[in-house]
Structure formats: C-alpha cells, structure tokens
Design a protein around this motif. Structure first.
Motif, short mmCIF file in Angstrom:
data_model
loop_
_atom_site.label_atom_id
_atom_site.label_comp_id
_atom_site.label_asym_id
_atom_site.label_seq_id
_atom_site.Cartn_x
_atom_site.Cartn_y
_atom_site.Cartn_z
N SER A 118 0.83 -1.22 0.00
CA SER A 118 0.00 0.00 0.00
C SER A 118 0.86 1.26 0.00
N LYS A 119 1.96 1.24 0.73
CA LYS A 119 2.86 2.40 0.73
C LYS A 119 3.49 2.58 -0.66
N ALA A 120 3.89 1.47 -1.27
CA ALA A 120 4.49 1.53 -2.61
C ALA A 120 3.49 2.10 -3.62
N TYR B 43 1.97 6.56 -7.09
CA TYR B 43 0.88 7.47 -7.47
C TYR B 43 1.30 8.93 -7.25
N PHE B 44 1.83 9.23 -6.06
CA PHE B 44 2.24 10.61 -5.77
C PHE B 44 3.39 11.07 -6.67
N SER B 45 4.22 10.14 -7.13
CA SER B 45 5.34 10.52 -7.99
C SER B 45 4.87 11.00 -9.36
N SER B 46 3.60 10.75 -9.68
CA SER B 46 3.07 11.21 -10.97
C SER B 46 2.53 12.65 -10.91
N MET B 47 2.56 13.25 -9.74
CA MET B 47 2.02 14.60 -9.58
C MET B 47 3.03 15.66 -10.01
N LYS B 48 2.52 16.85 -10.27
CA LYS B 48 3.36 17.95 -10.74
C LYS B 48 4.52 18.21 -9.79
N GLU B 49 4.22 18.33 -8.51
CA GLU B 49 5.26 18.53 -7.50
C GLU B 49 5.38 17.23 -6.72
N SER B 50 6.07 16.30 -7.30
CA SER B 50 6.16 14.94 -6.77
C SER B 50 6.87 14.89 -5.42
N ASP B 51 6.27 14.14 -4.49
CA ASP B 51 6.89 13.87 -3.21
C ASP B 51 6.23 12.62 -2.63
N PRO B 52 7.02 11.65 -2.21
CA PRO B 52 6.43 10.39 -1.73
C PRO B 52 5.82 10.49 -0.33
N ARG C 274 -0.74 19.31 -0.47
CA ARG C 274 -0.78 19.80 -1.85
C ARG C 274 -2.08 19.42 -2.55
N SER C 275 -3.02 18.90 -1.80
CA SER C 275 -4.36 18.51 -2.31
C SER C 275 -4.31 17.35 -3.29
N TYR C 276 -3.31 16.48 -3.15
CA TYR C 276 -3.24 15.28 -3.97
C TYR C 276 -4.11 14.16 -3.39
N VAL C 277 -4.66 14.41 -2.20
CA VAL C 277 -5.61 13.49 -1.57
C VAL C 277 -6.95 14.22 -1.52
#
Length: 183
Positions: free
Chosen positions: A139-141, A146-155, A163-166
């Motif tokens: 689940s962490k992976a 998923y988060f690495s695909s965002m504009k400002e990627s951070d795991p 950053r409102s990715y959730v």
C-alpha cells in the motif's frame, strides 16, 4: 481538509509506547488545564480487534473511560474521549489503505496497480533470480508511485495531502472526518 477550532496533533513515538505516553501526558499540569478532548487515531495493521482492545484498555486505565467503541466520542470527567482505527471500522490495514480506497476510480491509480502486478512476477520472492524485491508494504508503494506522478512529486503522505493530492471530500474519508469533527 478544513477544521474549525484548535487541534494539536501529538505523536506518541511508536505504537508500543502509546499507553505509557498517554498516561504520562495526562498527568501534566498543562493537560489538566487545557485539554477538552483526546482522540487516538491509529492504524489497525494486521489486527483491528487487537488494536481496538489495546486502545480501550489504555483509555480505561488512564481515564476510567469504559464502553467506547471505534469512531465514538464520549465524555468522561469533562474530557471528550474517543478513538478511530484506520483504514476503517473492522478493517485491517493502515492510513495508506484508507487513502488508496479513495483512488479506486482513478485512471492513474489503475495503471499503478497494473505496474505493481507485473513487478510482483519479476521480483523476489516470485523470481528468486532477481536482484530486486517486491515492496514489503504494497500500500505504501502504491501511494509513492501514485504521488510521484504529480506535478510537485513527493512520496511523503503529509506533504502530498497538503498539496491537495488526496481528495478528502471522497466518501472514503467520511467516517474519519465525522469522528474528528465530533471531538
């Protein structure tokens, strides 16, 4: 996620330290003067019932709080007390599983799952010849990819949430948000 009122989040430095930490914290002068509510929010990990029993025991020992169930808030001696176990009532898992449940209809997330299914077949333990190992915490992976695909990627979950990715408006979070607001 916007909340009204004053909240303070305190890390009790490891699940095994929870009971001792809460007991010690409850005996401080500032606790007695300032605290109106206490909420314990924890992962179920592999055993929801065991975690629930541990929390109930701690609340009973420290605050004489009895008959509290997951997601409930009750008043004991002028303090609202409650607990919530993630990813949700009766479920094993952790915060990451709660977040993943909000992504089930997401196109990028479905591709993350396809990738990890393929990875599972070519890494250890399925392929003992591989120099790579399948992630220990799937689940962490999934969330890190998923988060690495965002504009400002951070795991990191916290930063990605800020950053409102959730999407905290997703129905997956309703019980947890209702619990927090009831405090």
């Amino acid at each position: 996620m916007e909340l009204d009122g004053d909240y303070q989040v305190v890390d009790f430095k490891g699940k095994s330290q929870m009971g001792d930490f809460i007991s010690m914290m409850s005996k401080t002068e500032s606790f007695n003067e300032n605290v109106t509510s206490i909420a314990i929010i924890r992962d179920a990990d592999n055993n929801f019932d065991s975690v629930a029993n541990e929390i109930k025991y701690t609340l009973k020992s420290v605050f004489s709080a009895k008959s509290i169930e997951n997601g409930e808030v009750k008043e004991f001696e002028d303090i609202n007390i409650g607990f919530y176990i993630m990813p949700g009532p009766g479920k094993n898992g952790e915060l990451e599983d709660l977040v993943l449940s909000s992504l089930q209809e997401n196109e990028i997330f479905s591709e993350v799952c396809v990738y990890l299914e393929k990875l599972k077949t070519i890494t250890k333990p399925a392929n003992e010849q591989s120099i790579f190992s399948y992630p220990r915490k799937e689940s962490k992976a999934k969330l890190q990819i998923y988060f690495s695909s965002m504009k400002e990627s951070d795991p990191r979950m916290g930063l990605s949430a800020q950053r409102s990715y959730v999407d905290f408006k997703h129905t997956s979070f309703e019980d947890l948000i209702r619990f927090i607001k009831s405090m």
